[in-house]
Write a protein that holds these residues in place. Structure first.
Motif: not given
Length: 526
Positions: A50, A84, A86, A103-104, A106
């Motif tokens: 992000t 967040s 990957n 992935n993702n 967070s």
């Protein structure tokens, strides 16, 4: 009319993008367990983060440089700005040895070579002592000594490395750890970079914790200016630089840099480094040496010749004990999240506190404040609010752990408040006091960098209302800043304080005694 004042030493001039240090707080922290030290070194490859600066520039990513041992196992750590991202991990000596894609991600957590997903932070061994391990840090570029010449940096501590060098052309920089090239930083990735830096002596600062390179001009100007500054006060300005091959040439401007006039008064000190001036209005002074220059805006305090009426003072009240906290209705909830007593105040968090000492370490693996009670901890400094109330009830002040400056200005607002309906053609002054919450014993840090602005009823920034509060270092006490406008045709106005810098050790701001007042001959305020 603009102004900023320090209770210890007024610091003017270029707002230097200062030495980024190990993050006092963060969005997510990622750990990797190298069982039996079988990998011997770990890269992390990041994409779709992000915050773009967290993304890897290419495979195999970047080395995880903070590590700790636990028995036969080696643990690695990296703190990200992003909420967040990957990621995947690979062995430094054989990048074909790698994990699956994750992935993702967070939240804080850990992985190992056999992980199918993130592991809970509760599984992290207690007492891990992470140390920086990267070897000698050098820089190379055809803008420095050539791509084939690795120029040594100075280790400033805490993962910060600096180099003072002439920046000869508009080019990127390679960062080397030992004999291995760690990263190539393009010009658009260098914080503070602009084409105007070319040909000037510059300070390059590499943050090994965040993989961020910054650049700042080589000449700075300081002032002995007392506080507050009134028109007609004698002020001594002194220029300095790491390399001084010739005398300084002084100029000044009274129209915000539109026109520069030569300073013809007496110059003193080695290389004509000092001048004494008596400004009657806001003036920018410039010291030039060769192709390098530095500027300082000397700001004169606005003195009301008529009647001053205070519209509001926000001193953030009192709290029942030193660990107590509360909220503020003027901190945008879309930008910053309140953290109650006992919780760490990390990037993007805020609270009204009595002292930053109980705000946490910033490096805890969980959300709770724990073990932050020694002189080396991030916010161990026991700075009180400006009332300096040391017994119950304790004075409150706003503590904001600033996240990175965003291109969307609205996301940078840390305090916003609307005025009452004001009459036309009165002077409106918005002021506040600022301090750096970070413990100076932590070493090099990101100085706080804040901004005032005033919006009119159309939500447009009023011309001349923006001022940048200068870079305030840890341990330098409270700084005062103000901005003054004319209300023009009158109406409703919104006063705001914004973050104007990067996150990291330092840009953790304390704000107190926010005041809004008007100067009028006679006025009825409804």
């Amino acid at each position: 009319m603009k102004q900023f004042i320090s209770t210890h030493q007024l610091r003017f001039g270029l707002i230097v993008l200062s030495l980024f240090s190990f993050l006092a707080s963060h969005a997510i922290t990622i750990y990797f367990k190298d069982t039996n030290n079988s990998w011997g070194g770990v890269n992390i490859y990041i994409w779709n983060a992000t915050i773009g600066t967290d993304n890897s520039s290419g495979w195999p990513g970047k080395a995880m440089v903070w590590k700790a041992t636990n028995g036969s196992d080696t643990w690695y750590k990296i703190e990200l700005q992003s909420t967040s991202a990957n990621m995947k991990f690979n062995k430094i000596s054989d990048t074909n040895t790698q994990t699956s894609d994750f992935n993702n991600v967070s939240s804080d957590g850990w992985f190992d070579s056999g992980s199918s997903g993130i592991q809970p932070i509760s599984g992290l061994p207690s007492g891990l002592n992470f140390q920086l391990s990267i070897g000698t840090v050098t820089m190379s570029s055809d803008a420095l000594d050539g791509w084939d010449v690795r120029t040594a940096t100075t280790n400033a501590g805490g993962g910060i490395f600096t180099l003072v060098k002439l920046y000869t052309k508009n080019s990127g920089i390679d960062i080397w750890y030992g004999t291995n090239k760690h990263a190539h930083i393009e010009t658009n990735q260098i914080i503070g970079h602009s084409s105007s830096m070319v040909g000037k002596l510059a300070t390059f600062t590499w943050n090994a914790n965040t993989n961020v390179l910054s650049i700042a001009a080589g000449i700075t100007i300081t002032s002995n200016l007392p506080s507050p500054i009134d028109a007609g006060t004698n002020v001594t300005l002194t220029a300095s630089a790491t390399n001084e091959p010739s005398n300084y040439v002084w100029e000044y401007s009274i129209n915000n840099g539109g026109t520069w006039l030569p300073y013809t008064g007496t110059k003193t000190g080695t290389k004509d480094r000092s001048i004494t001036v008596t400004p009657s209005t806001t003036t920018i002074y410039r010291a030039t040496m060769g192709s390098d220059n530095g500027t300082l805006e000397l700001l004169v305090k606005k003195v009301c010749a008529h009647e001053t009426r205070t519209l509001f003072i926000d001193d953030f009240g009192t709290l029942v004990n030193q660990t107590d906290r509360t909220t503020s209705s003027y901190v945008p909830v879309s930008n910053y999240t309140y953290k109650p007593s006992g919780k760490e105040i990390r990037d993007g968090h805020y609270a009204i506190v009595t002292t930053p000492r109980f705000a946490g370490c910033g490096n805890q693996t969980g959300d709770n404040v724990a073990g932050c009670n020694v002189a080396g901890d991030y916010w161990y400094v026991d700075l009180k609010d400006r009332s300096n109330r040391t017994t119950t009830p304790f004075g409150g002040m706003l503590f904001v752990n600033c996240r990175n400056k965003d291109a969307d200005v609205a996301k940078n607002v840390v305090y916003t408040r609307q005025t009452i309906n004001l009459p036309p053609n009165v002077e409106l002054t918005f002021s506040a006091w600022f301090a750096n919450a970070q413990n100076p014993t932590r070493g090099t840090s990101v100085d706080i960098n804040m901004r005032f602005q005033i919006l009119n009823a159309s939500n447009t920034v009023v011309s001349g209302s923006i001022i940048d509060v200068p870079a305030i270092a840890a341990g330098t006490g409270w700084f005062y800043g103000e901005t003054t406008i004319n209300t023009g045709s009158g109406g409703l106005f919104t006063v705001q304080i914004l973050n104007n810098g990067a996150s990291g050790v330092g840009n953790d701001v304390l704000i107190d005694d926010i005041e809004l007042k008007v100067c009028v001959p006679h006025v009825s305020l409804n």
